[in-house]
Design a protein around this motif. Structure first.
Motif, PDB file in Angstrom:
ATOM      1  N   THR A 141       0.830  -1.207   0.000  1.00  0.00           N
ATOM      2  CA  THR A 141       0.000   0.000   0.000  1.00  0.00           C
ATOM      3  C   THR A 141       0.863   1.255   0.000  1.00  0.00           C
ATOM      4  O   THR A 141       0.599   2.207  -0.748  1.00  0.00           O
ATOM      5  N   ALA A 142       1.899   1.266   0.822  1.00  0.00           N
ATOM      6  CA  ALA A 142       2.781   2.433   0.883  1.00  0.00           C
ATOM      7  C   ALA A 142       3.495   2.658  -0.442  1.00  0.00           C
ATOM      8  O   ALA A 142       3.625   3.798  -0.903  1.00  0.00           O
ATOM      9  N   ALA A 143       3.962   1.585  -1.066  1.00  0.00           N
ATOM     10  CA  ALA A 143       4.686   1.709  -2.332  1.00  0.00           C
ATOM     11  C   ALA A 143       3.785   2.242  -3.440  1.00  0.00           C
ATOM     12  O   ALA A 143       4.184   3.114  -4.225  1.00  0.00           O
ATOM     13  N   VAL A 144       2.568   1.738  -3.513  1.00  0.00           N
ATOM     14  CA  VAL A 144       1.637   2.193  -4.551  1.00  0.00           C
ATOM     15  C   VAL A 144       1.158   3.613  -4.268  1.00  0.00           C
ATOM     16  O   VAL A 144       1.078   4.457  -5.175  1.00  0.00           O
ATOM     17  N   ALA A 145       0.849   3.903  -3.004  1.00  0.00           N
ATOM     18  CA  ALA A 145       0.372   5.250  -2.644  1.00  0.00           C
ATOM     19  C   ALA A 145       1.418   6.301  -2.968  1.00  0.00           C
ATOM     20  O   ALA A 145       1.095   7.386  -3.466  1.00  0.00           O
ATOM     21  N   GLY A 146       2.679   5.988  -2.697  1.00  0.00           N
ATOM     22  CA  GLY A 146       3.736   6.943  -3.001  1.00  0.00           C
ATOM     23  C   GLY A 146       3.824   7.254  -4.471  1.00  0.00           C
ATOM     24  O   GLY A 146       3.984   8.422  -4.868  1.00  0.00           O
ATOM     25  N   ARG A 147       3.685   6.243  -5.323  1.00  0.00           N
ATOM     26  CA  ARG A 147       3.798   6.479  -6.776  1.00  0.00           C
ATOM     27  C   ARG A 147       2.538   7.115  -7.357  1.00  0.00           C
ATOM     28  O   ARG A 147       2.630   7.805  -8.366  1.00  0.00           O
ATOM     29  N   CYS A 148       1.399   6.927  -6.716  1.00  0.00           N
ATOM     30  CA  CYS A 148       0.200   7.650  -7.169  1.00  0.00           C
ATOM     31  C   CYS A 148       0.393   9.155  -7.025  1.00  0.00           C
ATOM     32  O   CYS A 148      -0.145   9.943  -7.823  1.00  0.00           O
ATOM     33  N   ALA A 149       1.152   9.560  -6.016  1.00  0.00           N
ATOM     34  CA  ALA A 149       1.374  10.988  -5.790  1.00  0.00           C
ATOM     35  C   ALA A 149       2.128  11.643  -6.937  1.00  0.00           C
ATOM     36  O   ALA A 149       2.034  12.870  -7.127  1.00  0.00           O
ATOM     37  N   LEU A 150       2.882  10.859  -7.705  1.00  0.00           N
ATOM     38  CA  LEU A 150       3.635  11.439  -8.819  1.00  0.00           C
ATOM     39  C   LEU A 150       2.707  12.004  -9.896  1.00  0.00           C
ATOM     40  O   LEU A 150       2.994  13.056 -10.476  1.00  0.00           O
ATOM     41  N   GLY A 151       1.621  11.313 -10.166  1.00  0.00           N
ATOM     42  CA  GLY A 151       0.679  11.823 -11.165  1.00  0.00           C
ATOM     43  C   GLY A 151       0.081  13.155 -10.759  1.00  0.00           C
ATOM     44  O   GLY A 151       0.000  14.094 -11.563  1.00  0.00           O
ATOM     45  N   TRP A 152      -0.304  13.265  -9.484  1.00  0.00           N
ATOM     46  CA  TRP A 152      -0.872  14.523  -8.989  1.00  0.00           C
ATOM     47  C   TRP A 152       0.178  15.627  -8.946  1.00  0.00           C
ATOM     48  O   TRP A 152      -0.137  16.807  -9.130  1.00  0.00           O
ATOM     49  N   GLY A 153       1.417  15.259  -8.727  1.00  0.00           N
ATOM     50  CA  GLY A 153       2.477  16.264  -8.698  1.00  0.00           C
ATOM     51  C   GLY A 153       2.832  16.825 -10.054  1.00  0.00           C
ATOM     52  O   GLY A 153       3.499  17.864 -10.143  1.00  0.00           O
ATOM     53  N   CYS A 154       2.394  16.143 -11.108  1.00  0.00           N
ATOM     54  CA  CYS A 154       2.718  16.580 -12.482  1.00  0.00           C
ATOM     55  C   CYS A 154       1.492  17.040 -13.249  1.00  0.00           C
ATOM     56  O   CYS A 154       1.466  16.989 -14.484  1.00  0.00           O
ATOM     57  N   LEU A 155       0.453  17.475 -12.526  1.00  0.00           N
ATOM     58  CA  LEU A 155      -0.743  17.982 -13.196  1.00  0.00           C
ATOM     59  C   LEU A 155      -0.401  19.155 -14.106  1.00  0.00           C
ATOM     60  O   LEU A 155       0.591  19.868 -13.884  1.00  0.00           O
ATOM     61  N   ARG A 156      -1.208  19.373 -15.086  1.00  0.00           N
ATOM     62  CA  ARG A 156      -0.908  20.387 -16.103  1.00  0.00           C
ATOM     63  C   ARG A 156      -0.846  21.799 -15.558  1.00  0.00           C
ATOM     64  O   ARG A 156      -0.242  22.675 -16.170  1.00  0.00           O
ATOM     65  N   ARG A 157      -1.442  22.024 -14.410  1.00  0.00           N
ATOM     66  CA  ARG A 157      -1.378  23.372 -13.833  1.00  0.00           C
ATOM     67  C   ARG A 157      -0.191  23.548 -12.893  1.00  0.00           C
ATOM     68  O   ARG A 157      -0.019  24.625 -12.312  1.00  0.00           O
ATOM     69  N   VAL A 158       0.608  22.499 -12.726  1.00  0.00           N
ATOM     70  CA  VAL A 158       1.777  22.573 -11.831  1.00  0.00           C
ATOM     71  C   VAL A 158       3.023  22.813 -12.667  1.00  0.00           C
ATOM     72  O   VAL A 158       3.423  21.957 -13.458  1.00  0.00           O
ATOM     73  N   PRO A 159       3.681  23.970 -12.516  1.00  0.00           N
ATOM     74  CA  PRO A 159       4.845  24.290 -13.355  1.00  0.00           C
ATOM     75  C   PRO A 159       6.131  23.663 -12.820  1.00  0.00           C
ATOM     76  O   PRO A 159       6.179  23.139 -11.701  1.00  0.00           O
ATOM     77  N   ALA A 160       7.170  23.740 -13.630  1.00  0.00           N
ATOM     78  CA  ALA A 160       8.508  23.345 -13.200  1.00  0.00           C
ATOM     79  C   ALA A 160       9.171  24.531 -12.502  1.00  0.00           C
ATOM     80  O   ALA A 160       8.974  25.687 -12.881  1.00  0.00           O
ATOM     81  N   ALA A 161       9.969  24.244 -11.474  1.00  0.00           N
ATOM     82  CA  ALA A 161      10.637  25.314 -10.734  1.00  0.00           C
ATOM     83  C   ALA A 161      11.840  25.855 -11.487  1.00  0.00           C
ATOM     84  O   ALA A 161      12.238  27.001 -11.275  1.00  0.00           O
ATOM     85  N   ARG A 162      12.433  25.037 -12.340  1.00  0.00           N
ATOM     86  CA  ARG A 162      13.611  25.459 -13.095  1.00  0.00           C
ATOM     87  C   ARG A 162      13.699  24.619 -14.364  1.00  0.00           C
ATOM     88  O   ARG A 162      13.147  23.508 -14.420  1.00  0.00           O
TER      89      ARG A 162
END
Length: 248
Positions: A141-162
């Motif tokens: 559960t922890a391994a899958v939950a952690g990788r699900c967060a990657l999709g939300w972290g790369c949403l189209r409204r989230v820019p790159a810092a550099r």
């Protein structure tokens, strides 16, 4: 296939040739990231259950945490430490990003790593003490939950810092429906596998914890980096384990 290759080639130690290194493949990889968590989590869960059976709950927990770190070359833990140093520095965004890019780890990073790893081991020890199977499901559960967060972290409204790096490659590449679908399917699979809704709840709470960190990083740094994505993985994983440890 390009997305799967990208995901396994960048998020694990598995020898997978990355055929395409572009933003389209990167976005697909972030959507496929829960599959990486499933594979790595299953392997770590099996090792942890075996160690628990032979040596006790604490050994099972340490084995599982160590296996996940080894299977990712410590990539996400390194990102967590760097983000802790950047946030803890109190400096402007440009200086904080420079601190995060340095190869050494500062006091904030060391302290955060220590506390997070101890918390993960403590939570898993309790789960393995209930049974090797219960502990294995917690690892998965922890391994899958952690990788699900990657999709939300790369949403189209989230820019790159550099510019440059993995963060810039995958930032703003994932549509909301794709991230939601990946999370929903993962939650359903975990609930069915564990025969209890606690695993789906743990995954959902984990995404909220990761979202809180993501919001803080975007406001502080102006966007995401590869380090931020790694920190999201570890934050979501710990949140999932805390839900399982504190729940029924």
């Amino acid at each position: 296939m390009p997305g799967l290759r990208f995901a396994f080639g960048t998020l694990s130690v598995l020898r997978v040739r990355v055929a395409r290194w572009d933003r389209e493949a990167g976005g697909r990889a972030m959507v496929c990231a829960p599959l990486v968590g499933l594979v790595l989590g299953a392997f770590a869960a099996g090792l942890g259950a075996l160690a628990c059976w032979r040596g006790g709950a604490l050994l099972g927990a340490v084995t599982a945490v160590a296996a996940l770190a080894a299977l990712t070359r410590g990539l996400h833990l390194d990102g967590l430490a760097d983000v802790a140093d950047g946030l803890g520095s109190g400096k402007p965004a440009e200086d904080a990003l420079r601190i995060m890019k340095q190869s050494d780890i500062g006091p904030f990073g060391v302290l955060t790593l220590l506390l997070v790893l101890l918390a993960q081991i403590a939570c898993l020890t309790g789960q393995f003490a209930l049974s090797p199977g219960r502990g294995a499901l917690a690892v998965l559960t922890a391994a899958v939950a952690g990788r699900c967060a990657l999709g939300w972290g790369c949403l189209r409204r989230v820019p790159a810092a550099r510019p440059g790096g993995l963060g810039a490659m995958v930032a703003s590449t994932v549509p909301v429906p794709a991230a939601a679908a990946g999370t929903a399917l993962s939650a359903l699979a975990l609930a069915l596998l564990g025969l209890h809704p606690r695993y789906a709840l743990a995954l959902a709470v984990a995404q909220l914890a990761a979202a809180a960190l993501l919001l803080r990083c975007v406001r502080r740094f102006g966007g995401i980096t590869g380090d931020v994505l790694g920190a999201l993985v570890e934050t979501a994983a710990l949140a999932a384990l805390l839900v399982l440890a504190l729940g029924p």
